[in-house]
Design a protein around this motif. Structure first.
Motif, PDB file in Angstrom:
ATOM      1  N   HIS A 181      -6.876  -6.042 -25.899  1.00 61.68           N
ATOM      2  CA  HIS A 181      -7.177  -4.350 -25.678  1.00 61.68           C
ATOM      3  C   HIS A 181      -7.875  -4.078 -25.249  1.00 61.68           C
ATOM      4  CE1 HIS A 181      -3.931  -2.962 -28.765  1.00 61.68           C
ATOM      5  NE2 HIS A 181      -4.435  -3.397 -29.868  1.00 61.68           N
TER       6      HIS A 181
ATOM      7  N   CYS B 180      -7.611   2.668 -25.540  1.00 60.05           N
ATOM      8  CA  CYS B 180      -7.369   1.299 -25.156  1.00 60.05           C
ATOM      9  C   CYS B 180      -7.587   1.764 -23.880  1.00 60.05           C
ATOM     10  CB  CYS B 180      -6.375   0.549 -26.233  1.00 60.05           C
ATOM     11  SG  CYS B 180      -5.458  -0.874 -24.574  1.00 60.05           S
TER      12      CYS B 180
ATOM     13  N   CYS C  88      -3.339  -0.086 -23.727  1.00 63.41           N
ATOM     14  CA  CYS C  88      -1.850   0.961 -24.146  1.00 63.41           C
ATOM     15  C   CYS C  88      -1.438   2.013 -25.350  1.00 63.41           C
ATOM     16  CB  CYS C  88      -1.487  -0.110 -25.774  1.00 63.41           C
ATOM     17  SG  CYS C  88      -2.767  -0.165 -26.673  1.00 63.41           S
TER      18      CYS C  88
ATOM     19  N   CYS D 213      -3.253  -7.127 -27.695  1.00 61.88           N
ATOM     20  CA  CYS D 213      -2.045  -5.321 -27.096  1.00 61.88           C
ATOM     21  C   CYS D 213      -1.121  -5.398 -26.293  1.00 61.88           C
ATOM     22  CB  CYS D 213      -3.768  -4.926 -25.827  1.00 61.88           C
ATOM     23  SG  CYS D 213      -3.028  -3.361 -24.551  1.00 61.88           S
TER      24      CYS D 213
END
Ligand SMILES: [Zn+2]
Ligand SMILES: [Zn+2]
Ligand SMILES: [Zn+2]
Ligand SMILES: [Zn+2]
Length: 216
Positions: free
Chosen positions: A102, A133, A136, A152
């Motif tokens: 992330h 993030c 995502c 992630c």
């Protein structure tokens, strides 16, 4: 006389080879895909008025106008641009990590975000708080973030994203004008992977290309 003739042919030959090489080089340059050097900082865009409550990533003050990076979305007061370039890394174009991690941005969450861990509203305090993030788009509370895995999955739009660990960059150009270009992109081995590539000209016309790239 013969000697002169041979020399002339030689000169013409060398010249032709030189021109051919030069042309090939120029053509090659035409096809390369330039890549930003994220270690040099963010791609700042001066914003006259932020559309939602915004806090500076450095001073944490509430700001009405300032600079926003159109790659990773961090926002700062005008005077903290240089500091932010040193303190926060921008979104990587390429990485050598085996798996994607992330990339958390502190504060200024998209409105009505919910925490992935506890499901409650997130980022709604009137201050620089919580994290999201850039890959995502998940949001998480400061108190919940240590329960989150490091990896992630790039979120729900993953099939349209080229994961940075699939991209290799190459440094090219002569001294003083060195820059990165994309050397290769390998398939991430994802089902239905169908990357969305947006190409726009930032410089021509009325600048809509630039605006469109920011929206994307
Ligand atoms: Zn100002
Ligand atoms: Zn950035
Ligand atoms: Zn993520
Ligand atoms: Zn939470």
């Amino acid at each position: 006389m013969m000697f002169f003739y041979v020399t002339a042919v030689g000169v013409v030959f060398v010249f032709t080879v030189f021109i051919t090489r030069l042309c090939r080089k120029l053509r090659q340059r035409h096809y390369e895909i330039p890549a930003r050097d994220v270690s040099k900082g963010h791609r700042w865009c001066m914003t006259d008025i932020f559309p939602q409550p915004t806090y500076c990533a450095i001073s944490e003050n509430h700001i009405l106008h300032g600079a926003m990076c159109d790659y990773c979305g961090i926002c700062v007061e005008d005077r903290y641009i240089r500091q932010a370039d040193q303190k926060f890394r921008c979104k990587d174009l390429a990485s050598k990590c085996e798996y994607q991690k992330h990339h958390w941005i502190h504060g200024n969450l998209p409105l009505s975000s919910q925490c992935v861990i506890c499901g409650d509203d997130c980022g709604n305090l009137p201050q620089l708080c919580d994290y999201w993030c850039v890959w995502c788009n998940r949001a998480v509370h400061e108190k919940c973030c240590n329960q989150l895995p490091d990896a992630c999955d790039l979120g729900k739009y993953r099939q349209y994203i080229i994961p940075p660990n699939c991209v290799r960059l190459k440094l090219v150009g002569i001294k003083g004008r060195r820059h990165f270009i994309v050397e290769s992109v390998k398939e991430p081995g994802m089902v239905n992977w169908n990357p969305l590539i947006v190409i726009a000209n930032r410089k021509s016309g009325n600048g809509d290309g630039e605006v469109m790239l920011q929206v994307v």
